[in-house]
Scaffold this motif. Structure first.
Motif, mmCIF file in Angstrom:
data_model
loop_
_atom_site.group_PDB
_atom_site.id
_atom_site.type_symbol
_atom_site.label_atom_id
_atom_site.label_comp_id
_atom_site.label_asym_id
_atom_site.label_seq_id
_atom_site.Cartn_x
_atom_site.Cartn_y
_atom_site.Cartn_z
ATOM 1 N N GLY A 131 55.334 39.987 45.707
ATOM 2 C CA GLY A 131 54.045 40.107 46.376
ATOM 3 C C GLY A 131 52.926 40.617 45.484
ATOM 4 O O GLY A 131 51.938 41.153 45.969
ATOM 5 N N LYS A 132 53.054 40.465 44.176
ATOM 6 C CA LYS A 132 52.031 40.922 43.228
ATOM 7 C C LYS A 132 51.002 39.823 43.011
ATOM 8 O O LYS A 132 51.320 38.639 43.027
ATOM 9 C CB LYS A 132 52.667 41.293 41.886
ATOM 10 N N CYS A 133 49.752 40.208 42.759
ATOM 11 C CA CYS A 133 48.651 39.260 42.613
ATOM 12 C C CYS A 133 48.250 39.042 41.156
ATOM 13 O O CYS A 133 48.268 39.991 40.363
ATOM 14 C CB CYS A 133 47.424 39.773 43.357
ATOM 15 N N LEU A 134 47.854 37.792 40.822
ATOM 16 C CA LEU A 134 47.273 37.517 39.515
ATOM 17 C C LEU A 134 46.007 38.344 39.397
ATOM 18 O O LEU A 134 45.146 38.302 40.282
ATOM 19 C CB LEU A 134 46.910 36.041 39.373
ATOM 20 N N THR A 135 45.892 39.092 38.313
ATOM 21 C CA THR A 135 44.795 40.036 38.127
ATOM 22 C C THR A 135 44.257 39.914 36.712
ATOM 23 O O THR A 135 45.018 39.857 35.752
ATOM 24 C CB THR A 135 45.303 41.486 38.338
ATOM 25 N N VAL A 136 42.942 39.900 36.588
ATOM 26 C CA VAL A 136 42.314 39.924 35.267
ATOM 27 C C VAL A 136 42.362 41.363 34.790
ATOM 28 O O VAL A 136 41.875 42.272 35.465
ATOM 29 C CB VAL A 136 40.862 39.411 35.341
ATOM 30 N N ARG A 137 43.003 41.593 33.638
ATOM 31 C CA ARG A 137 43.192 42.957 33.133
ATOM 32 C C ARG A 137 41.842 43.662 33.006
ATOM 33 O O ARG A 137 40.950 43.214 32.322
ATOM 34 C CB ARG A 137 43.898 42.955 31.788
ATOM 35 N N GLY A 138 41.716 44.771 33.708
ATOM 36 C CA GLY A 138 40.509 45.588 33.649
ATOM 37 C C GLY A 138 39.293 44.954 34.293
ATOM 38 O O GLY A 138 38.192 45.478 34.201
ATOM 39 N N GLY A 139 39.464 43.798 34.950
ATOM 40 C CA GLY A 139 38.332 43.120 35.570
ATOM 41 C C GLY A 139 37.314 42.612 34.566
ATOM 42 O O GLY A 139 36.182 42.310 34.910
ATOM 43 N N ALA A 140 37.719 42.498 33.308
ATOM 44 C CA ALA A 140 36.796 42.111 32.234
ATOM 45 C C ALA A 140 36.375 40.656 32.357
ATOM 46 O O ALA A 140 37.117 39.820 32.852
ATOM 47 C CB ALA A 140 37.455 42.348 30.877
ATOM 48 N N ALA A 141 35.179 40.367 31.873
ATOM 49 C CA ALA A 141 34.654 39.002 31.870
ATOM 50 C C ALA A 141 34.421 38.569 30.435
ATOM 51 O O ALA A 141 33.320 38.266 30.026
ATOM 52 C CB ALA A 141 33.349 38.933 32.665
ATOM 53 N N ALA A 142 35.497 38.556 29.649
ATOM 54 C CA ALA A 142 35.371 38.189 28.240
ATOM 55 C C ALA A 142 36.449 37.178 27.882
ATOM 56 O O ALA A 142 37.571 37.244 28.396
ATOM 57 C CB ALA A 142 35.534 39.439 27.364
ATOM 58 N N ASN A 143 36.106 36.243 27.001
ATOM 59 C CA ASN A 143 37.096 35.288 26.520
ATOM 60 C C ASN A 143 38.290 36.040 25.948
ATOM 61 O O ASN A 143 38.129 37.043 25.266
ATOM 62 C CB ASN A 143 36.501 34.388 25.436
#
Length: 163
Positions: A129-141
């Motif tokens: 039940g874990k969600c795909l998450t962008v590490r740290g919520g960062a918006a960088a390539n």
């Protein structure tokens, strides 16, 4: 064309067409299969795992995904028998303990295991039940994508499907 939410009931009728993108809603960036992990796991044919990361959407083949009938998400629009896969914490084989917070996502040859099955409903939910998450919520390539405990209205866990 965009599909914002795919319910479990609708998933069996929904097909992400070849060339489809999985886009992080908060950053409008794409999920991308990157380079082979030099020290990462190999399958029986010496095909290595590939890192999964956030990148600016370009329409390149390594940003295309297809939904499999068994809950898998196939990389390169399904052309290379490789699936989105819950991998290791920072590629350290000794630290793999299952679907824990901070386990990174990778692309690995499809094998039917639970760590390659996902459900889609605005969030992409995998094993335990874990969600795909962008590490740290960062918006960088190059930002790593991992799994974490799902949270209500967490912007770093909302994805949109385009086809």
């Amino acid at each position: 064309k965009r599909c914002d939410v795919v319910t479990a009931a609708a998933r069996s009728r929904f097909t992400l067409q070849p060339g489809g993108a999985l886009v992080h809603a908060a950053t409008n960036m794409c999920l991308e299969a990157g380079a082979v992990i030099p020290t990462g796991p190999m399958d029986g044919n010496n095909i290595g795992a590939r890192r999964v990361r956030l990148e600016a959407c370009t329409g390149a083949a390594n940003q295309t995904w297809q939904l499999g009938p068994d809950g898998t998400i196939l990389a390169h629009a399904g052309t290379m028998n490789a699936c989105l896969d819950i991998g290791l914490v920072d590629d350290d084989l000794s630290r793999f303990t299952g679907a824990n917070d901070a386990n990174r996502l990778q692309v690995f040859p499809c094998n039917g295991h639970l760590n390659q099955q996902f459900s889609l409903a605005g969030t992409v939910v995998g094993q335990a039940g874990k969600c795909l998450t962008v590490r740290g919520g960062a918006a960088a390539n190059g930002t790593p994508v991992e799994i974490n405990t799902c949270g209500a209205a967490q912007a770093d866990q909302v994805w949109e499907l385009y086809w």
